[in-house]
Design an enzyme around this catalytic site. Sequence first.
Site, PDB file in Angstrom:
ATOM      1  N   TRP A   1       0.822  -1.219   0.000  1.00 37.13           N
ATOM      2  CA  TRP A   1       0.000   0.000   0.000  1.00 37.13           C
ATOM      3  C   TRP A   1       0.850   1.261   0.000  1.00 37.13           C
ATOM      4  CZ3 TRP A   1      -4.283  -0.574  -2.140  1.00 37.13           C
ATOM      5  CH2 TRP A   1      -5.099  -1.694  -1.925  1.00 37.13           C
TER       6      TRP A   1
ATOM      7  N   ASP B   1      -1.543   6.581   6.323  1.00 33.07           N
ATOM      8  CA  ASP B   1      -2.639   5.729   5.858  1.00 33.07           C
ATOM      9  C   ASP B   1      -2.884   4.688   6.943  1.00 33.07           C
ATOM     10  OD1 ASP B   1      -4.316   3.868   4.741  1.00 33.07           O
ATOM     11  OD2 ASP B   1      -3.037   3.408   3.015  1.00 33.07           O
TER      12      ASP B   1
ATOM     13  N   LYS C   1     -12.265  -1.574   6.342  1.00 26.89           N
ATOM     14  CA  LYS C   1     -11.482  -2.541   7.103  1.00 26.89           C
ATOM     15  C   LYS C   1     -11.958  -2.565   8.559  1.00 26.89           C
ATOM     16  CE  LYS C   1      -8.994  -2.891   3.345  1.00 26.89           C
ATOM     17  NZ  LYS C   1      -7.942  -2.073   2.786  1.00 26.89           N
TER      18      LYS C   1
HETATM   19  C1  LIG Z   1      -7.457  -1.506   1.615  1.00 31.92           C
HETATM   20  C2  LIG Z   1      -6.385  -0.522   1.755  1.00 31.92           C
HETATM   21  C3  LIG Z   1      -6.238   0.524   0.833  1.00 31.92           C
HETATM   22  C4  LIG Z   1      -7.127   0.691  -0.379  1.00 31.92           C
HETATM   23  O1  LIG Z   1      -8.379   1.137  -0.020  1.00 31.92           O
HETATM   24  P1  LIG Z   1      -9.470   1.546  -1.144  1.00 31.92           P
HETATM   25  O2  LIG Z   1     -10.551   2.152  -0.293  1.00 31.92           O
HETATM   26  O3  LIG Z   1      -9.869   0.295  -1.837  1.00 31.92           O
HETATM   27  O4  LIG Z   1      -8.855   2.537  -2.043  1.00 31.92           O
HETATM   28  C5  LIG Z   1      -5.209   1.430   1.046  1.00 31.92           C
HETATM   29  N1  LIG Z   1      -4.373   1.319   2.083  1.00 31.92           N
HETATM   30  C6  LIG Z   1      -4.489   0.321   2.985  1.00 31.92           C
HETATM   31  C7  LIG Z   1      -3.513   0.239   4.108  1.00 31.92           C
HETATM   32  C8  LIG Z   1      -5.481  -0.629   2.846  1.00 31.92           C
HETATM   33  O5  LIG Z   1      -5.598  -1.632   3.729  1.00 31.92           O
END
Ligand SMILES: *Cc1c(COP(=O)(O)O)cnc(C)c1O
Length: 362
Positions: free
Chosen positions: A102, A172, A196
């Site tokens: 990511w 993030d 998540k």
């Molecule tokens: C799932 C995830 C993403 C992507 O998320 P989207 O909403 O599908 O763009 C980005 N960063 C992390 C750490 C993730 O777990």
Amino acid sequence: MEKRVYNFSAGPAVLPLPALEIAQREMLSLPGVGMSVLEVSHRSGTFTKIIEAAEANLRKLLGIPDNYQVLFLQGGAQLQFAMIPMNLLGGKSADYILTGSWSKKALEQAQTQGKCRVAYDAKASNYNCIPQTSELDLDPNAAYVYYASNETIGGVQFPTEPEVGDVPLVCDASSDFLHKKVPVEKYGILYACAQKNIGPAGVTVVVIRDDLVAKSADGLAAMLSYKTMAEGKSLYNTPPCFAIYMVKLVTDWLLNDIGGLDKMYELNQRKAKLLYDVVDESDGFYTSHALPSCRSVMNVTFRLPNDDMNPTFLEQASQRGLETLKGHRSVGGFRASIYNAMPTEGVQLLADFMREFRDANK
Ligand SMILES: *Cc1c(COP(=O)(O)O)cnc(C)c1O
């Protein structure tokens, strides 16, 4: 009701049953409103109360200081990969800490917007670790330093924030937001897509310091500008009303049923230990991808001695109601995502099954 399974999916992922039950109960009519949240105007008093309550819950859970805005945006975490550099690079360069899939994707997207540097890259160890502060090659003039607190795919997690001096820290936290209390004042931006750990897909929570909103680029398309979104209090256009409503219910659950983030963290640590203990006591039958010092409390990744056994493992797990354990193709093996809403009993059942499976196959 049909029997619910234990869902170890990495995302969209398990949600707290009490929150789902309230949503089910209120699906045809919000109390006293006679309409569903799916049917009310986002400018109505009814929805105003919902979005304000969701924000108040987040502020309370994390102790978000007054000089931070809480935005509810669309486009998922990956729109933030682009919005952050668009708004904040301002002709400078940004530093990226690469600890897995990511953060690497975020760098790729940022490079479409301007100049970036790699402050650290865990590539040599196949992204099984987290850097020490001394390993970071930081530019003191960077626009910001970017990292992912929990790499959902590899299952590595920062035990604490990297020290980056006065440069704004951008995180993030998509797969570990609200899994414990964090010092928000250390961050310039702390953001997470909901699907998540905090709700359904469709909303991304962006906690952003006022000075970064003020500094964000002028002349951007309205929908891509933190200024527009902050000025409009996330209601510049129609927001994802249902997803925001679910975030309110999930944060109600964290506050009222769990008792706050310190309690949640205790439970999360206990759940993760159940699984890592099985790995560590398996005499090498199970191997974990992440180094012990940076194992994720949210996504537990592990492998069997021989991938030929993988289908049998999945099939026998499924017979016990333990579902969606297959690992990401880039790491292989298995991944048990044990977010806030995964009950301890589900994790205990998985730990028991892993012990049984080892005894039968070692
Ligand atoms: C799932 C995830 C993403 C992507 O998320 P989207 O909403 O599908 O763009 C980005 N960063 C992390 C750490 C993730 O777990």
